[in-house]
Design an enzyme around this catalytic site. Structure first.
Site, short mmCIF file in Angstrom:
data_model
loop_
_atom_site.label_atom_id
_atom_site.label_comp_id
_atom_site.label_asym_id
_atom_site.label_seq_id
_atom_site.Cartn_x
_atom_site.Cartn_y
_atom_site.Cartn_z
CB SER A 278 -1.09 0.18 1.41
OG SER A 278 -1.54 1.65 1.53
CE1 TYR B 8 -3.84 -2.38 4.42
CE2 TYR B 8 -2.98 0.33 4.19
CZ TYR B 8 -3.76 -1.57 3.91
OH TYR B 8 -3.50 -1.47 1.94
#
Length: 264
Positions: free
Chosen positions: A142, A155
């Site tokens: 990401s 995350y």
């Protein structure tokens, strides 16, 4: 070089394959000629994907947090389907909260899938690929791995760990002809993204506009290209990195985010 069937004759394993980016990766690899082992904790959804592609896609249930299950799945795949040429780590989860409100269980769960899962799958594959002197491993990470995000500490940290792990693995196995790269998407039209929008104070549409236009309160830039990625945009980046067109690319982190991070 034509890309129409550039992966013909190759066997790929994809985790998190039941939906979103994982499903798009399965579809693109299959369309380019690869045979794909589509794995996911949601076995029925993975099976539904496999039905559309006949014998080009084989579905299996797999929990990437279980190291023994991963080793057994990779061993079975090589025994019944053939040697793995490609592995794509897509399985991931997000538990959003500010750090002071984030509980231990959510932190551990995010790392168990996003980081430990990448380790388990990549290790099992690399052990076999190195002995054959070929192979390609791609981890879908990401852009949050490289830019701080409010309310996404677990995350972002888990994805940053997965990126650096993949690079370290790539360094170790390069001499054996195995390439390891990462693809780092920004906001993408997946169930995970839609869930984030729905939790936005102004509702889903306000959340979508904040992603496109930026959100000063969250210290977040918008997307210069003015569009939110579709899963296939990420899948095509993966397909490039696992192909011979990228044969001299390893240890690379390819951002697919419309310029959102300004490549900070």
């Amino acid at each position: 070089m034509s890309t129409e069937r550039d992966l013909a004759g190759r066997l790929a394993l994809v985790t998190g394959a039941a939906r979103g980016i994982g499903a798009a990766v399965v579809e693109v690899l299959a369309e380019r000629g690869a045979r794909v082992l589509a794995t996911d904790v949601d076995a029925p959804a993975a099976e539904a994907l496999a039905v559309r592609y006949g014998d080009r896609v084989v579905a299996r249930a797999l929990d990437v947090t279980d190291a023994t299950a991963v080793e057994d799945a990779v061993a079975e795949a090589e025994r019944t389907l053939g040697p793995l040429d490609i592995v794509v780590n897509v399985a991931g989860i997000l538990r959003g909260a500010s750090v002071v409100e984030l509980d231990d269980a959510d932190w551990a769960a995010v790392f168990a899938v996003n980081t430990d899962g990448v380790f388990h799958v990549s290790r099992a594959a690399a052990r076999r690929m190195t002995s054959r002197g070929r192979g390609s491993i791609v981890t879908v990470a990401s852009n949050a791995a490289g830019v701080p995000r409010s309310g996404m500490a677990a995350y972002a940290a888990s994805k940053a760990a997965a990126v650096m792990f993949t690079k370290c693995l790539g360094l170790e196995v390069a001499r054996h002809g195995v390439r390891c790269n990462t693809v780092s998407p920004g906001s993408t039209l997946t169930d995970m993204q839609r869930a984030l929008w729905e939790r936005s104070p102004g509702g889903a549409e306000a959340g979508r506009r904040a992603v496109l236009d930026g959100d000063p309160d969250a210290y977040r830039t918008g997307i210069p290209l003015g569009r939110i990625a579709e899963p296939v945009d990420v899948a095509h980046a993966v397909a490039f990195l696992v192909s011979d067109r990228a044969r001299h690319i390893t240890l690379h982190d390819l951002y697919v985010d419309g310029g959102a991070t300004l490549r900070a």
